[in-house]
Write a protein that holds these residues in place. Structure first.
Motif: not given
Ligand SMILES: Cc1ncc(C[n+]2csc(CCOP(=O)(O)OP(=O)(O)O)c2C)c(N)n1
Ligand SMILES: [Mg+2]
Length: 576
Positions: A247-266
């Motif tokens: 959030e501090k960098t504002g960079i887009p992120f892509l979660p790998m399958s089991m990393a989904k939800g570290i931050l919400p997919d929404t």
């Protein structure tokens, strides 16, 4: 009567002074906080299981060791403590070994404890009961393998296994326990003194300051930055720090399958719905606990567009440059690395490039809008999108539930469609794309977290561990299994042109998996539309009763190998 009392007193005095291998193993595990063992009984570990239960360890008995092993592995992933799997010798050991190898590949901490036969006979290959040189076989397939021959070494053996499993890059450890060890008797006080409590089993590994400044400079230079989160990031349980960094960098992120939800997919920065665009068009990519393996096309080739600069955060130094040059390697544990990066990001940090952010946003919106109507269909026969649209709403309404997922189309489409909202809630086939993790993962997820579990299973995938629904019923676990029944592997429509045998990918037509659950006292439901499916899953999640829903899917709806059909070898001859 009096005589019996005297005998009892004498024997309890004896017990106070002596201990044995059985109890030393139990004491060593308890001393190190082991609360649960997943296994299958038999010679030479039956009594061990009974005694462990009597001593307060929860002992969960499975129907096949591979499922117990998968349960232990995912318990390790969820808790950061090694999950324990207990098996008998040779065949039981081998059944557990697949799970141990899979755990190692996925970096899940796990210990496989297997009883083994008499060393003297095994080594001379004289044909002992279940003869096998288990230690030698386990060694190349796991992170570390040890054998304990003497009761006084149990404490050290267990300590080494624990430390090997969780320190550095976690993985699977094999601990060989020959039958004779269990019955060995030693002085109780000496036994107690021989036990080892593992202090700080996974010490922090602080990244070098230079590596942090190099990474920050590289990130700052980006015009189209991207951050990829892997399951290593989820395992680290550094959720707040990772969120702050993103959030501090504002960079887009892509979660790998089991990393989904570290931050919400929404989350507004989540680029999951623009995956191919961000991979192709980014110029600097920071990997956090994600490896550049086949799941990321080894970091090169068409999906990646052109050459990128990679920043990679990983605890394993040898991961760097495994496939492409890593411009900024950051070696350390993820929590320490992310915190160090955060320390270097102050108010002067540039905002994420607006043009890039808006390009990603536009792509996301287009893709989401294209998908939306498909997910709302209530078709009969049900297709994947309609069924998964219903399950997507379930998880949205119950973000605390754990989603277990395996199959081909059932996996690939669910991964894309079902948004996750909390960390470590999505458990799936992992690095190998292995079938058979379903029921083991579901059982351990319920046991370790106490949360409701929704297991979304292809009908083929389910078959690999399906007998464990008896285990789910026996322990009355809050698990709802949804079998996506399309009559086969990928599709149920293949025909055999030459005989009456079914095609290799086809199963019994319109099988009723729900009836299996009823056989064990669970709830079975047959659902044929997305609305029916939604109602049945809601009822199961509300009641917490073991439930299996047979979701009848259009047998023609799937595609070959789901999203990875391109990996099937093709002959030039066939193309002619
Ligand atoms: C241990 C193991 N054996 C075989 C495979 C090959 N395989 C990949 S997906 C799959 C099953 C796909 O069918 P299903 O689970 O019914 O999902 P669907 O595509 O039909 O939804 C199989 C057998 C594998 N990945 N792992
Ligand atoms: Mg299928």
């Amino acid at each position: 009567m009096a005589e019996a009392t005297i005998n009892k007193t004498e024997s309890s005095e004896e017990e106070r002074e002596l201990t044995d291998g059985f109890h030393l193993i139990i004491d060593a595990l308890k001393l190190n906080g082991v609360e649960t063992i997943y296994g299958v009984p038999g010679i030479p570990i039956t009594d061990f299981g009974r005694m462990a239960q009597a001593e307060g360890i929860r002992v969960l008995s499975f129907r096949h060791e591979q499922n117990a092993g998968n349960a232990a592995a995912i318990a390790g992933y969820l808790t950061k403590k090694p999950g324990i799997c207990l098996t008998v010798s040779a065949p039981g050991f081998l059944n557990g070994l697949t799970a141990l190898a899979n755990a190692t590949t996925n970096c899940f901490p796990m210990i496989l404890l297997s009883g083994s036969s008499e060393r003297e006979i095994v080594d001379l290959q004289q044909g002992d009961y279940e003869e096998m040189d288990q230690l030698a076989i386990a060694k190349p397939l796991c992170k570390a393998a040890f054998r304990v021959l003497h009761a006084q070494d149990i404490g050290i053996g267990v300590a080494r296994a624990i430390r090997a499993a969780v320190s550095g890059r976690p993985g699977g450890v094999y601990l060989d326990l020959p039958a004779k060890l269990f019955g060995q008797v030693i002085d109780a006080e000496a036994g107690e003194k021989s036990l080892v409590k593992v202090i700080d089993p996974a010490p922090a590994q602080i990244p070098a300051p230079d590596s942090i400044s190099r990474a920050l400079e590289t990130l700052k230079s980006a015009e189209r930055p991207l951050i990829i989160l892997g399951k290593g990031a989820a395992y680290a349980q550094a959720d707040d720090a990772i969120r702050a960094l993103l959030e501090k960098t504002g960079i887009p992120f892509l979660p790998m399958s089991m990393a989904k939800g570290i931050l919400p997919d929404t989350h507004p920065q989540c680029a999951g719905a623009a995956r191919s665009t961000v991979l192709k068009e980014s110029d600097v990519v920071m990997l956090i606990g994600a490896r550049l393996n086949w799941l990321l096309s080894q970091g090169k080739g068409k999906p990646w567009g052109g050459r990128k600069k990679f920043i990679q955060i990983d605890i394993e130094p040898r991961e760097m440059d495994s496939n492409v040059e890593i411009a900024a390697p950051v070696v350390g544990d993820i929590s320490s690395c992310v915190s160090a990066l955060l320390d270097g990001i102050d108010a002067s940090w540039p905002a994420a490039p607006a043009e890039w952010i808006s390009a990603v946003q536009t792509k996301k919106e287009t893709n989401v809008a294209r998908m939306a109507p498909k997910l709302m269909n209530n078709n009969f026969p049900m297709d994947y999108h309609g069924a998964l649209g219903a399950l997507r709403t379930i998880i949205k309404e119950r973000p605390d539930a754990i989603l277990v997922n395996e199959g081909a189309n059932t996996l690939d489409l669910a991964r894309g469609i079902i948004d996750m909202y909390n960390p470590r809630k999505r458990l799936d086939v992992g690095t190998w794309g292995v079938m058979g993790i379903g029921m083991g993962f579901a059982i351990a997820a319920a046991v370790e977290t106490g949360k409701p579990v929704l297991a979304v299973e292809g009908d083929s995938a389910f078959g690999f561990s399906g007998m464990e629904i008896e285990t789910i019923c026996r322990y009355n676990l809050p698990v709802c299994v949804v079998v996506f029944n399309n009559n086969g592997i990928y599709r149920g429509t293949d025909a055999n042109a030459v005989s009456s045998d079914p095609a290799p990918t086809c199963f019994v037509t319109d099988a009723r998996y729900d009836k299996m659950m009823e056989a064990f006292g669970g709830v079975g439901v047959h659902a044929t539309t997305p609305d029916e499916l939604k109602r049945a899953v809601d009822a199961a999640m509300d009641s917490g009763k073991p439930t299996l829903i047979n979701a009848a899917i259009d047998p023609a709806a799937g595609s070959e190998s789901g999203r990875i059909g391109n990996l099937n070898p093709q002959s030039k001859l066939r193309k002619k």
